[in-house]
Scaffold this motif. Sequence first.
Motif: not given
Length: 332
Positions: A234-251
């Motif tokens: 999850d941490l890796l996925t969140l890091q990529s969501a933050i870098t790409e500003q992908n809100f759906q992935r973050l949420g």
Amino acid sequence: MLKTDIFATLLPAETPTPTEEVEAFASANIALCKYWGKRNKELNLPVNDSLSISLGHLGSKTRLIPLSDDSEVDVVSLNGEVLANDDAFVVKLIQFLDYFRRDERTRVQVETHNNIPTAAGLASSASGFAALTLAIDKFYGFNLPTDQLSALARMGSGSACRSLYSGFVQWEMGVREDGMDSHGYPLEARWGNLRLGLLTLTEKAKAVGSREGMQRTIETAHLYQSWPAQAAADLLTLQSAITEQNFQRLGETAEHNALAMHATMIASWPPLLYWQPESVATMHKIWTLRENGLPVYFTMDAGPNIKLLFQAEDQAEIEAQFPHVTVVAPFA
Ligand code: PMV
């Protein structure tokens, strides 16, 4: 290794007697990838890395005032109310202060003000220990670097190490035996239209604190074995969501991470169910809103309250759906 060894290595043996009052503020933080479980109970070293977002102006302000020479005890107040010296909060706070106290004679008045509900799962212990650590550093004139202060705050309350910084903060579990590499690291990324919504569903203090809760989970929940791997992914996925500003992935990732943590708690014995009926009703409401096209997600800590994740353009709709929500704009 004991806490006293670490404090003795980092702090000077003697400091001038504090004469000036000092004040410090630290923001609360909410984890998107949670810390649940200690690999070292003495030093609060975690089993997994975690990642949080700071709550800006919401947090704790701590003032330290030196008391006159004839004072025999420290005086601790919370939100303007002086607490008894055998109160659990006071005992924990003074134990922490004693690790830093070089001058045995000076008693201290500690005034803490939280502008978030205490012990309702809104991470006030994190901002409280972070503000206290910052205030102590000024009071005794240690001038330690922030990463060391973060590692010391961690020994008061694990998640406090993330409250020394603003924005997105990663707490790396570290590898050193003394834990001095286990502290917060601020991420550079900012996310202007990200919003958090705090829903205080009940202000009742939680029945089982996080220290005991984590220990019970580790000792009794077989499900916990899968937690470190899920948290790492999850941490890796969140890091990529933050870098790409992908809100759906973050949420989605933050919500899934919180529910996975709660699943390990529920699988403990005796069971740890922090949810109240209002918590479950609110989860269903969020899922229905999402099915109807509103991009809103949630996270929860060791308590019954819910934190919403949404974007600025949906704020009016969120406020209409949740009239008591407190909206935080972490980067605005
Ligand atoms: O720092 P503690 O001991 O209050 O533990 C915090 C645990 C959670 O809030 C549930 C998760 C987290 O990472 O903040």
